[in-house]
Design an enzyme around this catalytic site. Structure first.
Site, short mmCIF file in Angstrom:
data_model
loop_
_atom_site.label_atom_id
_atom_site.label_comp_id
_atom_site.label_asym_id
_atom_site.label_seq_id
_atom_site.Cartn_x
_atom_site.Cartn_y
_atom_site.Cartn_z
N LYS A 1 2.03 -9.33 -1.80
CA LYS A 1 1.43 -9.25 -3.13
C LYS A 1 1.26 -7.83 -3.61
CE LYS A 1 -3.15 -9.55 -3.44
NZ LYS A 1 -3.61 -8.16 -3.33
N ASP B 1 -1.00 -4.97 -5.40
CA ASP B 1 -2.44 -4.75 -5.31
C ASP B 1 -3.08 -5.00 -6.68
OD1 ASP B 1 -4.79 -4.21 -3.94
OD2 ASP B 1 -3.81 -2.67 -2.75
N GLU B 2 -4.41 -5.10 -6.70
CA GLU B 2 -5.08 -5.55 -7.93
C GLU B 2 -4.90 -4.59 -9.11
OE1 GLU B 2 -6.64 -4.89 -5.09
OE2 GLU B 2 -7.86 -3.12 -5.50
N LYS C 1 0.87 -1.19 0.00
CA LYS C 1 0.00 0.00 0.00
C LYS C 1 0.89 1.22 0.00
CE LYS C 1 -3.91 -2.24 0.43
NZ LYS C 1 -5.08 -2.20 -0.42
N HIS D 1 -7.01 -13.12 -7.61
CA HIS D 1 -7.73 -12.00 -6.99
C HIS D 1 -9.09 -11.90 -7.68
CE1 HIS D 1 -8.69 -8.01 -5.48
NE2 HIS D 1 -7.61 -8.05 -4.70
N LYS E 1 -13.52 -5.65 5.77
CA LYS E 1 -14.25 -4.53 5.14
C LYS E 1 -15.18 -4.96 4.00
CE LYS E 1 -10.88 -3.16 1.58
NZ LYS E 1 -9.79 -2.28 1.17
C1 CAP Z 1 -7.17 -5.31 0.87
C2 CAP Z 1 -7.22 -5.23 -0.62
C3 CAP Z 1 -7.87 -6.43 -1.32
C4 CAP Z 1 -9.33 -6.61 -1.08
C5 CAP Z 1 -9.90 -7.71 -1.89
C6 CAP Z 1 -7.89 -3.96 -1.04
O1 CAP Z 1 -6.56 -4.18 1.41
O2 CAP Z 1 -5.94 -5.16 -1.13
O3 CAP Z 1 -7.71 -6.24 -2.68
O4 CAP Z 1 -9.53 -6.92 0.23
O5 CAP Z 1 -11.11 -8.14 -1.38
O6 CAP Z 1 -7.37 -3.33 -1.95
O7 CAP Z 1 -8.91 -3.62 -0.51
P1 CAP Z 1 -6.74 -3.81 2.94
P2 CAP Z 1 -11.51 -9.66 -1.37
O8 CAP Z 1 -6.09 -4.90 3.73
O9 CAP Z 1 -6.03 -2.50 3.08
O10 CAP Z 1 -8.19 -3.69 3.19
O11 CAP Z 1 -10.35 -10.42 -0.82
O12 CAP Z 1 -12.70 -9.70 -0.47
O13 CAP Z 1 -11.80 -10.02 -2.75
MG MG Z 2 -6.31 -5.00 -3.12
#
Ligand code: CAP
Ligand code: MG
Length: 439
Positions: A196, A198-199, A170, A286, A326
């Protein structure tokens, strides 16, 4: 002159008669053949009659359309038509059996174009949700499934008796490749097993994929030598397929172990292609975007179906939700999905659905997690999973290194069965984290 209403009535009549009456798609006394048919469970709500709707769904998702066809022989109908064999008017649940000949081997897009396709657009449908798909062994075993699965990942990391501790870099995007590499090395050094991208971090002007791979892997190697621990970095290769494969090959050539793919935005074809390359890389799946069609309980496709497809396509570890974090997802739903992914059905020969040699895969809990939530998370989802911390690590009041330590300490305490407050007495990073975020 025909009134607009008249046209509409005529049109509706055509639609409701639109299946071959002699050879009806609705056959409630039909006994499905579990070794030769795919069984799909739907929830549906119709604007008029549910049984009429089920016929139309069965027709449109197999061989039929809105009217009788001069080209459809009784013989072909008998061989290829889908059959609605279960219907509950009270709950709206119905089940359809699809002959295996309707489906091309090893082709998930084709499967979805059939049983997850046009049917959702039909005017007769008020609501329709594909709840579950049961595959015969014959269909499943055409796929290779995951290269590594749970056992393989745990063997690589040499971690067998606790959750795998993960971290998401992050901010989502914004770090340069050098910052990314330096920070990930420090996080690895402080006990995190897997990091990892991020997406939405792929190859950006300030953090090029190639640079990131080179720098991250060089420092990761150093940390592994210093600590004697194995580490995994999941590089996000999501892109048009040719680029994605080039990126995956680069990770392989550079000595990486893992790639990440956004399965919904990249598509199942892309995921299958990644797996078919046989690069021996762990595939981290993801699911960004899935809620566009999984979230409504009335319309769309369930997470359970998605999880099935991920396992077939060859994903080794897959985001399924946290319950406590969340993102939306009830305990019942996430547990059901995780159980399905983790089940090693080799041992259960008598089950109708047998995944044969397709390996079980590791669920990933991610989204809004921080150390104070870990005991509850593990109580609900168990220990066989990856626990990812993003904001709940980099948002630690003392920074990412303290955040990594606090995350590790929360998992240690939970596995030992020690309440966080007690463990925190001798672990200052955890103490600050649980005071800051609370449970
Ligand atoms: C979590 C996260 C994940 C989501 C994916 C985000 O970050 O990197 O991509 O949680 O959701 O960008 O929100 P935080 P899921 O730890 O800062 O919340 O796994 O439910 O598909
Ligand atoms: Mg993410």
């Amino acid at each position: 002159m025909v009134s607009i209403l008249g046209v509409k009535q005529k049109f509706m009549k055509k639609i409701s008669n639109g299946v071959n009456n002699k050879n009806s798609y609705l056959k409630l006394n039909y006994k499905p053949n579990h070794s030769n048919e795919i069984i799909a469970t739907f929830y549906g709500k119709s604007k008029s009659s549910l049984s009429e709707l089920t016929k139309q769904v069965a027709a449109e998702s197999s061989i039929g359309t809105w009217t009788k066809l001069s080209t459809l022989s009784d013989k072909v109908f008998a061989r290829l038509a889908a059959r609605v064999f279960y219907l509950n008017n009270k709950t709206g649940i119905f089940k359809i059996a699809y002959p295996l000949s309707l489906f091309e081997p090893r082709n998930i897009p084709q499967l979805l174009s059939s049983i997850g396709g046009n049917i959702f657009s039909m005017k007769a449908v008020k609501n329709l949700r594909l709840e579950n798909i049961e595959f015969p062994k014959k269909y499943i075993n055409q796929f290779d499934g995951p290269r590594w699965g749970i056992e393989g990942i745990r063997k690589i990391l040499k971690i067998h008796n606790r959750p795998i501790i993960g971290c998401i870099m992050k901010p989502k995007v914004g770090l340069t490749s050098t910052q990314n590499a330096n920070l990930s090395a420090k996080i690895f050094k402080n006990g995190v097993d897997l990091i990892k991208d991020d997406e939405n971090l792929t190859s950006l002007i300030f953090n090029k994929f190639e640079d990131r791979v080179k720098k991250v892997l060089a420092l990761k190697k150093k940390v592994e030598q210093e600590t004697g621990q194995r580490k995994i970095y999941a590089f996000n290769v999501t892109a048009p397929v040719r680029t994605m494969i080039e990126r995956a090959k680069l990770v392989k050539k550079s000595g990486g172990r893992c790639i990440m793919v956004d399965v919904i935005s990249a598509g199942w074809s892309a995921v299958q292609e990644l797996r078919n390359q046989n690069l021996d890389l762990i595939i981290h799946g993801h699911r960004a975007g899935h809620s566009a069609f999984t979230r409504s309980k009335k319309h769309g496709i369930s997470m359970l179906v998605l999880a099935n497809l991920a396992r077939l396509a060859g994903v080794d570890q897959f985001h399924t939700g946290t319950v406590v974090g969340k993102m939306e997802g009830s305990a019942e739903e996430v547990c059901r999905v995780n159980d399905l992914l983790k089940e090693d059905w080799k041992e259960f020969d008598k089950l109708r659905e047998d995944w044969g040699s397709i390996k079980p895969i590791l669920p990933i809990a991610s989204g809004g997690l921080h150390p104070a939530l870990v005991p509850k998370l593990v109580e609900i989802l168990g220990e066989n999973l990856i626990i990812n911390f993003g904001g709940g690590l980099h948002g630690h009041p003392q920074g990412s290194i303290a955040g990594a330590r606090a995350a590790v300490q929360s998992v240690e305490a939970t596995i030992k069965g020690i309440p966080l407050k007690i463990y925190a007495k001798n672990h200052p990073e955890l103490k600050i984290a649980i005071e800051y975020w609370k449970a």
